[in-house]
Design a protein around this motif. Structure first.
Motif, PDB file in Angstrom:
ATOM      1  N   TRP A  48       0.813  -1.100   0.099  1.00 13.40           N
ATOM      2  CA  TRP A  48      -0.264   0.018  -0.072  1.00 13.40           C
ATOM      3  C   TRP A  48       0.971   1.447  -0.035  1.00 13.40           C
ATOM      4  O   TRP A  48       0.595   2.497  -0.576  1.00 13.40           O
ATOM      5  CB  TRP A  48      -0.978  -0.022   1.076  1.00 13.40           C
ATOM      6  N   LEU A  49       1.924   1.285   0.735  1.00 13.49           N
ATOM      7  CA  LEU A  49       2.728   2.371   0.704  1.00 13.49           C
ATOM      8  C   LEU A  49       3.422   2.931  -0.472  1.00 13.49           C
ATOM      9  O   LEU A  49       3.800   4.067  -0.845  1.00 13.49           O
ATOM     10  CB  LEU A  49       3.916   2.141   1.935  1.00 13.49           C
ATOM     11  N   ARG A  50       3.594   1.695  -1.379  1.00 14.04           N
ATOM     12  CA  ARG A  50       4.252   1.855  -2.667  1.00 14.04           C
ATOM     13  C   ARG A  50       3.166   1.869  -3.744  1.00 14.04           C
ATOM     14  O   ARG A  50       3.625   2.315  -4.878  1.00 14.04           O
ATOM     15  CB  ARG A  50       4.994   0.686  -3.060  1.00 14.04           C
ATOM     16  N   GLU A  51       1.906   1.764  -3.568  1.00 15.42           N
ATOM     17  CA  GLU A  51       0.885   1.718  -4.493  1.00 15.42           C
ATOM     18  C   GLU A  51       0.632   3.300  -4.931  1.00 15.42           C
ATOM     19  O   GLU A  51       0.700   4.246  -4.347  1.00 15.42           O
ATOM     20  CB  GLU A  51      -0.471   1.660  -3.751  1.00 15.42           C
ATOM     21  N   SER A  52       0.517   3.196  -6.521  1.00 17.56           N
ATOM     22  CA  SER A  52       0.252   4.655  -7.008  1.00 17.56           C
ATOM     23  C   SER A  52      -0.972   4.479  -7.946  1.00 17.56           C
ATOM     24  O   SER A  52      -1.312   5.782  -8.620  1.00 17.56           O
ATOM     25  CB  SER A  52       1.498   5.056  -7.942  1.00 17.56           C
ATOM     26  N   ASN A  53      -1.578   3.474  -8.043  1.00 18.36           N
ATOM     27  CA  ASN A  53      -2.935   3.324  -8.886  1.00 18.36           C
ATOM     28  C   ASN A  53      -3.822   3.889  -8.187  1.00 18.36           C
ATOM     29  O   ASN A  53      -4.227   3.695  -7.112  1.00 18.36           O
ATOM     30  CB  ASN A  53      -2.847   1.834  -9.057  1.00 18.36           C
ATOM     31  N   GLU A  54      -4.430   5.063  -8.891  1.00 16.70           N
ATOM     32  CA  GLU A  54      -5.300   5.906  -8.087  1.00 16.70           C
ATOM     33  C   GLU A  54      -6.697   5.110  -7.831  1.00 16.70           C
ATOM     34  O   GLU A  54      -7.309   5.501  -6.712  1.00 16.70           O
ATOM     35  CB  GLU A  54      -5.884   7.205  -9.149  1.00 16.70           C
ATOM     36  N   ALA A  55      -7.045   4.146  -8.639  1.00 19.16           N
ATOM     37  CA  ALA A  55      -8.114   3.444  -8.518  1.00 19.16           C
ATOM     38  C   ALA A  55      -7.982   2.415  -7.093  1.00 19.16           C
ATOM     39  O   ALA A  55      -9.130   2.378  -6.472  1.00 19.16           O
ATOM     40  CB  ALA A  55      -8.764   2.528  -9.867  1.00 19.16           C
ATOM     41  N   ARG A  56      -6.989   2.086  -7.156  1.00 19.08           N
ATOM     42  CA  ARG A  56      -6.842   1.279  -5.862  1.00 19.08           C
ATOM     43  C   ARG A  56      -6.686   1.806  -4.685  1.00 19.08           C
ATOM     44  O   ARG A  56      -6.927   1.522  -3.662  1.00 19.08           O
ATOM     45  CB  ARG A  56      -5.552   0.260  -6.355  1.00 19.08           C
ATOM     46  N   LEU A  57      -5.926   3.230  -4.919  1.00 22.18           N
ATOM     47  CA  LEU A  57      -6.012   3.918  -3.538  1.00 22.18           C
ATOM     48  C   LEU A  57      -7.373   4.236  -3.103  1.00 22.18           C
ATOM     49  O   LEU A  57      -7.578   4.441  -2.047  1.00 22.18           O
ATOM     50  CB  LEU A  57      -4.862   5.149  -3.991  1.00 22.18           C
ATOM     51  N   ALA A  58      -8.222   4.646  -3.921  1.00 19.07           N
ATOM     52  CA  ALA A  58      -9.461   5.019  -3.731  1.00 19.07           C
ATOM     53  C   ALA A  58     -10.132   3.844  -2.801  1.00 19.07           C
ATOM     54  O   ALA A  58     -10.928   4.107  -2.110  1.00 19.07           O
ATOM     55  CB  ALA A  58     -10.391   5.279  -5.028  1.00 19.07           C
ATOM     56  N   ASP A  59      -9.860   2.626  -3.139  1.00 17.67           N
ATOM     57  CA  ASP A  59     -10.436   1.612  -2.563  1.00 17.67           C
ATOM     58  C   ASP A  59      -9.584   1.438  -1.127  1.00 17.67           C
ATOM     59  O   ASP A  59     -10.603   1.258  -0.132  1.00 17.67           O
ATOM     60  CB  ASP A  59      -9.739   0.074  -3.001  1.00 17.67           C
ATOM     61  N   LEU A  60      -8.706   1.922  -0.697  1.00 16.80           N
ATOM     62  CA  LEU A  60      -7.990   2.042   0.552  1.00 16.80           C
ATOM     63  C   LEU A  60      -8.791   3.125   1.342  1.00 16.80           C
ATOM     64  O   LEU A  60      -8.892   3.047   2.503  1.00 16.80           O
ATOM     65  CB  LEU A  60      -6.436   2.416   0.268  1.00 16.80           C
ATOM     66  N   TRP A  61      -8.862   4.336   0.444  1.00 15.75           N
ATOM     67  CA  TRP A  61      -9.663   5.398   1.341  1.00 15.75           C
ATOM     68  C   TRP A  61     -11.057   4.866   1.777  1.00 15.75           C
ATOM     69  O   TRP A  61     -11.256   5.222   3.011  1.00 15.75           O
ATOM     70  CB  TRP A  61      -9.651   6.770   0.326  1.00 15.75           C
ATOM     71  N   ARG A  62     -11.821   4.136   0.775  1.00 16.35           N
ATOM     72  CA  ARG A  62     -13.013   3.733   1.141  1.00 16.35           C
ATOM     73  C   ARG A  62     -12.921   2.713   2.409  1.00 16.35           C
ATOM     74  O   ARG A  62     -13.794   2.940   3.287  1.00 16.35           O
ATOM     75  CB  ARG A  62     -13.700   3.253  -0.066  1.00 16.35           C
ATOM     76  N   THR A  63     -11.876   2.059   2.207  1.00 20.13           N
ATOM     77  CA  THR A  63     -11.869   0.845   3.438  1.00 20.13           C
ATOM     78  C   THR A  63     -11.672   1.512   4.664  1.00 20.13           C
ATOM     79  O   THR A  63     -12.379   1.150   5.580  1.00 20.13           O
ATOM     80  CB  THR A  63     -10.990  -0.214   3.008  1.00 20.13           C
ATOM     81  N   ALA A  64     -10.619   2.285   4.653  1.00 19.11           N
ATOM     82  CA  ALA A  64     -10.481   3.024   5.999  1.00 19.11           C
ATOM     83  C   ALA A  64     -11.580   3.887   6.330  1.00 19.11           C
ATOM     84  O   ALA A  64     -11.882   3.896   7.823  1.00 19.11           O
ATOM     85  CB  ALA A  64      -9.162   4.071   5.742  1.00 19.11           C
ATOM     86  N   ASP A  65     -12.278   4.698   5.535  1.00 15.44           N
ATOM     87  CA  ASP A  65     -13.343   5.540   5.989  1.00 15.44           C
ATOM     88  C   ASP A  65     -14.399   4.693   6.412  1.00 15.44           C
ATOM     89  O   ASP A  65     -14.991   5.094   7.459  1.00 15.44           O
ATOM     90  CB  ASP A  65     -13.869   6.241   4.770  1.00 15.44           C
TER      91      ASP A  65
END
Ligand code: 5AD
Ligand code: FES
Length: 348
Positions: free
Chosen positions: A9-26
């Motif tokens: 996750w710290l190395r992830e740069s794909n915006e769509a996958r990061l949107a998943d991280l933001w949503r899961t955390a929220d």
């Protein structure tokens, strides 16, 4: 989460996958600590400091800083303001200042606890166990002490030891929990010399320490410090160096929420400093559930220059309150009522 999952996750740069991280955390934030945003009124009671931290503008040798220590009456006025603004907590923060004597702090805490319903958080640096015990005895509820980095070599390089010998911050954090404090810690993101592996270990350590509060913000360069001279403190080559940028700060907030779902996590001023328009809000929708409006009188606030360009430096307490209230409501969230204790809180 495994070390490798955090690292990916710290190395992830794909915006769509990061949107998943933001949503899961929220979603984790909503499920475990709800929609309320708790306000902690910050009072920066002294900018004196005996330490030599390589990144911090308040370090003892920085002669450009005009030093102040608030009087008990000045602190009391800020505390009353916290009550009037409806806050549930005051945070008393300072450099590591032996001029804040054990009994002076204990009396102040006792006064706040007897005159107000506020929770009291202390953030006064590495202090003696006898002092920490006395303050807990006086009624202090919580203590904040960031471990800054779990990489011991990097830690030692940027924190020259105190004459009294090297204090072990991790041991001190455990001791604070034994004393019955709610314990908060955290790291700076993008310290020169900090690797992705280091930061992944930092995040795993949040869970291992079972922290009640986790505060993380981007490292910001202060020119009047050793780390402020890039020649002395080169960043790591290639893609090893963690960047001190906004996206990395959101990743750390989101991952902190996922490894410690019930923790209280602030959207920090350092983050708001990187993005004045939307930094606070984006932190709050990517895992954070706390903000810390500044109650320090503006004349002192300007002298509490840990890093330059700090957000809110010229604002009054009322202006910060209105600003934050608007930002929180724009997200469809509510300001928290009551003290906003950790679910693990054990009353004295
Ligand atoms: N940039 C960002 N954060 C800093 N802190 C201190 N100096 C800086 C800086 N230059 C953070 C540290 C400390 C907290 C009070 O402020 O993490 O624990
Ligand atoms: Fe201080 Fe917005 S929070 S001005």
């Amino acid at each position: 989460m495994t070390h490798d999952e955090i690292l990916n996750w710290l190395r992830e740069s794909n915006e769509a996958r990061l949107a998943d991280l933001w949503r899961t955390a929220d979603q984790a934030r909503q499920a475990h600590v709800g929609g309320e945003v708790h306000l902690r009124g910050l009072i920066e009671i002294s900018n004196h400091c005996i330490r030599l931290c390589g990144y911090c503008g308040l370090r003892a040798p920085n002669r450009k800083v005009t030093r102040y220590r608030m009087t008990r009456e000045e602190v009391a006025a800020c505390v009353r303001q916290a009550v009037a603004l409806g806050y549930g907590t005051v945070v008393l923060q300072s450099g590591e200042d032996p001029g804040l004597a054990r009994d002076w702090v204990a009396d102040l805490v006792r006064w706040i606890k007897s005159e107000t319903p506020l929770a009291v958080t202390l953030s006064l640096g590495e202090r003696d166990k006898a002092e920490l015990a006395a303050w807990r005895e006086a009624g202090a509820d919580r203590y904040l002490l960031r471990f800054e980095t779990s990489n011991q070599r990097l830690y030692a390089r940027i924190h020259p030891a105190r004459p009294g010998g090297p204090a072990n911050r991790l041991e001190l954090l455990e001791h604070l929990a034994v004393l019955g404090y709610e314990v908060g810690s955290g790291v700076m993101i993008g310290i020169p010399g900090q690797t992705y592996d280091d930061l992944a270990r930092d995040i795993a350590l949040f869970a291992e320490l079972d922290l009640d509060m986790i505060g993380c913000g981007p490292y910001l360069v202060h020119p009047d410090t050793p780390l402020g001279s890039p020649d002395n403190w080169p960043v790591l080559p290639g893609d090893e160096q963690v960047p001190a940028n906004e996206r990395m700060a959101y990743k750390v907030i989101a991952l902190a929420r996922l490894v410690c779902p019930r923790a209280n996590i602030p959207s920090t001023t350092a983050l708001a400093t990187l993005n004045r328009e939307r930094g606070r809000e984006l932190g709050l929708v990517r895992g954070a559930n706390v903000v810390m409006p500044n109650l320090t009188p503006p004349a002192y606030r300007q002298l509490y220059e840990i890093y330059p360009g700090k957000a809110c430096i010229h604002e009054t307490a009322e202006a910060c309150q209105d600003c934050l209230q608007g930002r929180i409501e724009s997200l469809g969230r509510k300001i928290g009522s009551g003290r906003g204790d950790s679910p693990n809180y054990r009353p004295r």
